[in-house]
Design a protein around this motif. Structure first.
Motif, PDB file in Angstrom:
ATOM      1  N   LYS A 170      -0.603  -4.107   4.368  1.00 54.15           N
ATOM      2  CA  LYS A 170      -0.477  -2.705   4.779  1.00 54.15           C
ATOM      3  C   LYS A 170       0.748  -2.067   4.122  1.00 54.15           C
ATOM      4  CE  LYS A 170      -2.555  -3.790   9.254  1.00 54.15           C
ATOM      5  NZ  LYS A 170      -2.352  -3.902  10.710  1.00 54.15           N
ATOM      6  N   LYS A 171       0.669  -0.762   3.915  1.00 53.47           N
ATOM      7  CA  LYS A 171       1.834  -0.016   3.431  1.00 53.47           C
ATOM      8  C   LYS A 171       2.617   0.428   4.654  1.00 53.47           C
ATOM      9  CE  LYS A 171       0.551   1.610  -1.150  1.00 53.47           C
ATOM     10  NZ  LYS A 171       1.549   0.753  -1.786  1.00 53.47           N
ATOM     11  N   PRO A 198      -1.737  10.983  11.695  1.00 58.36           N
ATOM     12  CA  PRO A 198      -3.079  11.246  11.134  1.00 58.36           C
ATOM     13  C   PRO A 198      -3.030  11.957   9.788  1.00 58.36           C
ATOM     14  CG  PRO A 198      -2.585  12.760  12.949  1.00 58.36           C
ATOM     15  CD  PRO A 198      -1.510  11.709  12.957  1.00 58.36           C
ATOM     16  N   LEU A 199      -2.003  12.743   9.560  1.00 62.88           N
ATOM     17  CA  LEU A 199      -1.866  13.449   8.281  1.00 62.88           C
ATOM     18  C   LEU A 199      -1.559  12.475   7.148  1.00 62.88           C
ATOM     19  CD1 LEU A 199       0.342  16.423   9.571  1.00 62.88           C
ATOM     20  CD2 LEU A 199      -2.147  16.343   9.354  1.00 62.88           C
ATOM     21  N   PRO A 242      -4.721   5.757   3.363  1.00 62.12           N
ATOM     22  CA  PRO A 242      -5.485   5.083   4.418  1.00 62.12           C
ATOM     23  C   PRO A 242      -4.888   3.742   4.862  1.00 62.12           C
ATOM     24  CG  PRO A 242      -6.952   5.955   2.741  1.00 62.12           C
ATOM     25  CD  PRO A 242      -5.564   6.108   2.205  1.00 62.12           C
ATOM     26  N   GLU A 243      -4.204   3.034   3.957  1.00 60.84           N
ATOM     27  CA  GLU A 243      -3.659   1.721   4.298  1.00 60.84           C
ATOM     28  C   GLU A 243      -2.280   1.815   4.945  1.00 60.84           C
ATOM     29  OE1 GLU A 243      -2.718   2.251  -0.169  1.00 60.84           O
ATOM     30  OE2 GLU A 243      -4.061   3.065   1.369  1.00 60.84           O
ATOM     31  N   ILE A 252       6.962  11.665   3.132  1.00 64.11           N
ATOM     32  CA  ILE A 252       6.580  10.250   3.195  1.00 64.11           C
ATOM     33  C   ILE A 252       5.655   9.895   2.037  1.00 64.11           C
ATOM     34  CG2 ILE A 252       5.232   8.559   4.525  1.00 64.11           C
ATOM     35  CD1 ILE A 252       6.299   9.998   7.077  1.00 64.11           C
ATOM     36  N   VAL A 253       4.652  10.713   1.814  1.00 65.65           N
ATOM     37  CA  VAL A 253       3.681  10.453   0.736  1.00 65.65           C
ATOM     38  C   VAL A 253       4.365  10.500  -0.624  1.00 65.65           C
ATOM     39  CG1 VAL A 253       1.621  11.340  -0.429  1.00 65.65           C
ATOM     40  CG2 VAL A 253       1.715  11.281   2.085  1.00 65.65           C
ATOM     41  N   ARG A 254       5.249  11.460  -0.807  1.00 61.51           N
ATOM     42  CA  ARG A 254       5.963  11.599  -2.082  1.00 61.51           C
ATOM     43  C   ARG A 254       6.794  10.356  -2.377  1.00 61.51           C
ATOM     44  NH1 ARG A 254       7.005  16.612  -1.211  1.00 61.51           N
ATOM     45  NH2 ARG A 254       9.089  16.357  -0.326  1.00 61.51           N
ATOM     46  N   VAL A 255       7.486   9.842  -1.366  1.00 61.35           N
ATOM     47  CA  VAL A 255       8.341   8.673  -1.576  1.00 61.35           C
ATOM     48  C   VAL A 255       7.505   7.426  -1.847  1.00 61.35           C
ATOM     49  CG1 VAL A 255       9.969   7.090  -0.468  1.00 61.35           C
ATOM     50  CG2 VAL A 255      10.336   9.551  -0.320  1.00 61.35           C
TER      51      VAL A 255
END
Length: 376
Positions: free
Chosen positions: A201-202, A224-225, A231-232, A340-343
């Motif tokens: 998992k990430k 959820p965002l 997804p992981e 979070i996604v960017r990092v």
């Protein structure tokens, strides 16, 4: 030099503040200074007196708890001879006995320095006792600052934005806390992931108490965002969840249950596991409403892990100085998600600043800075 450190909690009590105090006490003792600590006996199993790593510890039994602190009727009789014996008194705030301690240092003509660890911020809604407690804290601490040689702060960024500290600019002394990061091997990370069933998992991490000021609710709302984009992704929370002096758990429990398949609550990790935790996660998140200088942020950086942090005074300083993370708008789950996604997608680019973080957060320099200040 004979140094007395005064604070409410000390090891084995586990918070960033107690780790700061212990690293400082042991660092000064290692350099040949005589260091004593006086604190509460927060756990009845701990010894009333003992020496650990050349630091002499005196613990005072408490009669009852009050909000985040304890009431120790024996404190006054215990501390008087200790102040008389030592040359310098170093108080870690908050300390409800600060007025008494500051007056004693004047009577015995001892140097007094205060270590600021953030303004007292209690939950905003529905509790007159919280507001009264804050007022008492600020008034008594102000008297302590006036009687001191100076107040040690982490950053001017926080101090100049603090309604309290901004009144005492002539007393500011900037010293970074000492951070000591153990070497963590890949096998330790593998065992950690297996123990908590986190393989494959990430991991997005949070380390701290579940209290209102830490903003855990905004991170939960971002789950959820984040999952839609990664997804992981899986969220791991280290720290005390059900804090007895706040009812914040009741507020966020529905969100915990709603997203439970994406969450692991690890509880309070021991001194080894917390650093394995930092090594195992992709990113550490600091979603705080207010935060002076989150130690978890620095420990994560020095473990090679980037950080997403809200753009608030004090907490934002480390990312601005090191570049090891992203700052996001506070109280905004969508902004938190994007950070979070960017990092996660660009983790290695943030890790390029690892050596810069190591240069800035140097434990030997921190101890030396304290020596220079206390001996002046």
């Amino acid at each position: 030099m004979k140094i007395l450190i005064v604070l409410t909690y000390y090891r084995p009590h586990w918070t960033g503040l107690t780790q700061y105090a212990a690293r400082l006490a042991e660092g000064l003792a290692k350099k040949g200074h005589q260091v004593e600590v006086i604190c509460s006996q927060h756990d009845k199993e701990t010894a009333l007196e003992e020496t650990v790593n050349k630091v002499k510890i005196f613990r005072v039994p408490y009669q009852f708890r009050f909000l985040r602190s304890v009431i120790m009727l024996g404190f006054f009789g215990k501390i008087i001879p200790r102040i008389n014996k030592n040359e310098v008194v170093l108080v870690f705030l908050p300390l409800q006995e600060i007025v008494f301690v500051s007056f004693l240092t004047k009577i015995f003509r001892k140097k007094l320095f205060l270590v600021h660890n953030g303004d007292l911020v209690l939950p905003e809604k529905g509790n007159c006792l919280n507001r009264l407690t804050e007022k008492i804290y600020y008034r008594t601490t102000s008297l302590g600052i006036k009687n001191s040689e100076g107040i040690i702060i982490h950053t001017e960024d926080y101090a100049k934005n603090s309604k309290h500290l901004s009144l005492f600019k002539d007393k500011w002394r900037v010293i970074l806390p000492p951070f000591i990061i153990p070497e963590i091997k890949e096998k330790q990370v593998e065992n950690f992931l297996k123990k908590y069933k986190l393989q494959g998992k990430k991991l997005i991490g949070f380390s701290g108490r579940f209290v209102e000021e830490k903003g855990v609710d905004y991170l939960l709302e971002a789950i959820p965002l984040v999952i839609k984009k990664i997804p992981e992704a899986h969220f791991v929370f280290a720290g005390e969840h059900k804090v007895n002096y706040e009812k914040f758990w009741e507020k966020i429990e529905p969100l915990i249950k709603k997203y439970q398949k994406h969450i692991s609550l690890l509880g309070v990790l021991n001194q080894e596991e917390i650093f394995v935790f930092y090594k195992a996660i992709e990113v550490l998140v600091i979603p705080s409403r207010t935060d002076c200088f989150p130690f978890a942020q620095i420990e994560a950086m020095l473990s090679g892990t980037p950080v997403v942090c809200t753009d608030i005074p004090g907490a934002r300083w480390a990312i601005k100085e090191t570049g090891m993370g992203e700052l996001v708008k506070p109280k905004d789950p969508l902004e938190l998600t994007e950070g979070i996604v960017r990092v996660i997608k660009n983790k290695e680019s943030y890790r390029e600043n690892f050596s810069k973080a190591q240069r800035i957060f140097n434990d030997k320099k921190s101890i030396l800075d304290y020596e220079k200040l206390l001996e002046a």
